[in-house]
Write an enzyme that holds these catalytic residues in place. Structure first.
Site, PDB file in Angstrom:
ATOM      1  N   ASP A 220       0.824  -1.207   0.000  1.00 12.06           N
ATOM      2  CA  ASP A 220       0.000   0.000   0.000  1.00 12.06           C
ATOM      3  C   ASP A 220       0.861   1.261   0.000  1.00 12.06           C
ATOM      4  O   ASP A 220       1.842   1.341   0.759  1.00 12.06           O
ATOM      5  CB  ASP A 220      -0.875  -0.027   1.267  1.00 12.06           C
ATOM      6  CG  ASP A 220      -1.934   1.052   1.261  1.00 12.06           C
ATOM      7  OD1 ASP A 220      -2.847   0.979   0.423  1.00 12.06           O
ATOM      8  OD2 ASP A 220      -1.857   1.975   2.103  1.00 12.06           O
ATOM      9  N   GLU A 270      14.319 -15.565   0.695  1.00 13.91           N
ATOM     10  CA  GLU A 270      14.577 -16.679   1.621  1.00 13.91           C
ATOM     11  C   GLU A 270      13.625 -17.843   1.331  1.00 13.91           C
ATOM     12  O   GLU A 270      13.782 -18.927   1.867  1.00 13.91           O
ATOM     13  CB  GLU A 270      14.346 -16.226   3.077  1.00 13.91           C
ATOM     14  CG  GLU A 270      15.417 -15.306   3.619  1.00 13.91           C
ATOM     15  CD  GLU A 270      14.977 -14.631   4.931  1.00 13.91           C
ATOM     16  OE1 GLU A 270      13.935 -15.023   5.511  1.00 13.91           O
ATOM     17  OE2 GLU A 270      15.688 -13.699   5.346  1.00 13.91           O
TER      18      GLU A 270
HETATM   19  C1  NOJ Z   1      -4.375   3.036  -0.910  1.00 12.62           C
HETATM   20  C2  NOJ Z   1      -5.515   2.092  -0.695  1.00 12.62           C
HETATM   21  O1  NOJ Z   1      -5.777   1.417  -1.896  1.00 12.62           O
HETATM   22  C3  NOJ Z   1      -6.669   2.928  -0.205  1.00 12.62           C
HETATM   23  O2  NOJ Z   1      -7.856   2.190  -0.169  1.00 12.62           O
HETATM   24  C4  NOJ Z   1      -6.315   3.489   1.136  1.00 12.62           C
HETATM   25  O3  NOJ Z   1      -7.344   4.369   1.551  1.00 12.62           O
HETATM   26  C5  NOJ Z   1      -4.998   4.274   1.104  1.00 12.62           C
HETATM   27  N1  NOJ Z   1      -3.979   3.592   0.362  1.00 12.62           N
HETATM   28  C6  NOJ Z   1      -4.460   4.508   2.488  1.00 12.62           C
HETATM   29  O4  NOJ Z   1      -4.001   3.315   3.053  1.00 12.62           O
END
Ligand code: NOJ
Ligand code: CA
Length: 561
Positions: A220, A270
């Protein structure tokens, strides 16, 4: 459409595919938003047992992997992207034993498992954030996050005037008067990646899931994490005037972030086969994106270019050409995606007027206007979406699909304010308008019954009546359904997919794109309105009905030459 394409693979093929270290290079990956997929215990929230119960459906669909959006304990301040504990399952949706059972069932069906890692921020309920709040200013506990004194005589002004991604200030104040940074909601405090304990804890998390058999990670906002925060912070206006592509922008895409991913790569390697990763990094230039996709780093990165384009021959041609060139340079494979849990579904986007270069998030204005039916060409949008998807599935690289697109779902616009959940709705995020709930409405499995087969009680987000015609049940076996199109296309893709090369074929028109892949596999798309003649070859599949050898507008066909 032949049904044997959709049946499970023979046991030997499953074993070969599961052991192949390159499985991710040209995989069809299906994104599951766990709380909206299938609800096994009837409490209105999708759960891990629900996913396990749908393994036969995923198998029939023919995907190579699933990516699960966060299923960790969370107060859902941001749909689970506010993680309380990275190494557990939210008790509202299951247990670690359920997770193991789900993974085993998916693996037995030859489907890999990718989980979402959220490294920029935790939730404010994370044990370490609670300890940071309980500890004094300047303590090691506080150093795991980004705490600062405020400005002004009493420190009651935030350390800078920055705004958070979903609206409102990027700093919140705690009891003793200090402020902490959160680039998203106040419930999502940013980690301090200069702190070695934070680094070590994420390696522990990667090993925790890898040891449980997880095959890969979706990372993310992979471009955030490392920040340059001098004593005197730049203002928002100063930030806005800086070059985000220089590698030296204070808050994002800093070159040092790749040191973190080099450490992660050592952990991935790993394992046998090595664990994989795909970066979610909304960076503007393909060259910056390539750094995340490096084999010494995460290995692959999302390319959101098609997702932001109109349904247009010239735009698709440029994007595909650029991205294939980019992946040749990095040694990675390209990724393609039209829909995910953050954007208006592509059937709807393509039913709205084209953007023609306008820099807005497509569909957001339409949702904000209450989803006026007379502005949306439902049938045309779905037709274009089917053509676009069939084109995408013929491209070299990985295709990422989002739950519900195989049912031809449109965005749900009519969600009452008191049922909405997305923080961007409550915090007035301009960019997201009424928020992202409309693509997160639970999946219709049957055409009738409570929550259309999602579970035994009402779904946590209200489903519209028109879901009945889009259910898996109503499309199963229906030759012209979107579900059968996806099944057949994924089956053929698995049979035909070989080397990663693509050769453009001359069509003489910019609204007709045709290319050849190894094995004599040809894909041709007519973007505009009128018909064109198909090239030589046997038609394998088409996204809409063909009239003899002529290809109508907004249609893709695959041929075997
Ligand atoms: C990207 C994610 O896809 C989204 O859903 C989220 O709100 C933001 N990152 C923050 O984590
Ligand atoms: Ca449930």
């Amino acid at each position: 459409m032949s049904t044997d394409l959709t049946s499970s693979l023979p046991a030997g093929d499953v074993v070969d595919r599961m052991d192949d270290p390159d499985w991710w290079r040209q995989a069809a990956v299906y994104q599951i938003y766990p709380r909206s997929f299938a609800d096994a215990n009837g409490d209105g929230i999708g759960d891990l047992k629900g996913i396990t119960s749908k393994v036969p459906s995923l198998s029939a669909l023919g995907v190579d992997a699933v990516w699960l959006s966060p299923f960790y304990p969370s107060a859902l301040a941001d749909g689970g992207y506010d993680v309380d504990d990275y190494r557990d399952v939210d008790p509202k949706i299951g247990t670690l034993a359920d997770f193991d059972e789900m993974t085993a069932a998916l693996h037995a069906a030859g489907i890999k498992v990718i989980v979402d890692i959220v490294p920029n921020h935790s939730s404010d309920r994370h044990e370490w954030f609670k300890r940071a709040l309980a500890a004094p200013k300047g303590s090691p506990e506080r150093d795991r996050y980004i705490f600062r004194d405020g400005l002004g005589e009493n420190g009651d002004l935030p350390p800078s005037d920055w705004t958070a991604a979903f609206g409102g200030p990027a700093w919140s104040r705690v009891e003793d008067g200090q402020w902490y940074l959160h680039l998203f909601t106040p419930e999502q405090p940013d980690w301090n990646w200069d702190n070695p304990e934070v680094r070590a804890d994420f390696l522990k998390t990667l090993r925790f899931w890898s040891d449980r058999g997880v095959d890969g990670f979706r990372v993310d906002v992979a471009n955030l994490l490392v920040k340059d925060l001098p004593e005197v912070l730049p203002s928002k206006a100063e930030l806005d005037s800086m070059d985000r592509d220089s590698g030296d922008y204070p808050l994002a895409d800093r070159d040092e972030v790749h040191e973190i991913y080099a450490d992660w790569r050592r952990v991935f390697n790993e394992y046998d086969p090595p664990r994989t990763a795909v970066a979610e990094a909304w960076v503007d230039s393909p060259a910056r994106r390539a750094k995340y996709a490096s084999p010494e780093g995460l290995g692959q990165a999302f390319n959101f270019d098609l997702l932001q384009a109109d349904f247009s021959g010239p735009q698709f041609h440029r994007i595909i050409t650029e991205n294939l060139e980019q992946s040749r340079n990095t040694g990675s494979s390209s990724t393609w995606v039209f829909s995910n849990h953050d954007v208006t579904r592509h059937a709807t986007r393509y039913g709205l007027p084209p953007l023609n270069g306008r820099k807005v998030k497509q569909g957001v204005e339409w949702v904000a206007a209450g989803g006026p039916e007379d502005e949306l060409d439902r049938a045309g949008g779905l037709r274009r979406a089917r053509a676009a998807t069939l084109l995408m599935l013929a491209l070299p690289g990985s295709s990422y699909l989002y739950q519900g697109e195989e049912l031809g779902l449109h965005e749900v616009a009519d969600i009452p304010a008191d049922r909405r959940q997305d923080p961007s709705f409550f915090r007035g995020a301009e960019y997201d308008g009424l928020g992202r709930d409309g693509c997160r409405v639970p999946i219709p499995w049957t055409s009738s019954g409570t929550s259309f087969g999602f579970g035994d009680s009402d779904a946590h987000l209200p489903q519209p009546q028109w879901f009945a015609d889009h259910s898996e049940q109503s499309q199963d076996g229906a030759a012209d359904s979107t579900l059968e199109l996806y099944r057949a296309a994924l089956g053929l893709r698995r049979e035909l997919q070989a080397g990663e090369s693509l050769e453009w074929l001359e069509t003489g028109r910019e609204d007709v794109l045709a290319f050849r892949r190894p094995n004599g596999w040809v894909s041709i798309t007519k973007f505009g309105g009128d018909d064109v003649e198909l090239p030589d070859g046997d038609v394998l599949i088409a996204s809409a009905e063909l009239d003899g050898r002529s290809l109508p507008g907004a249609t893709t066909a695959w041929l075997k030459q």
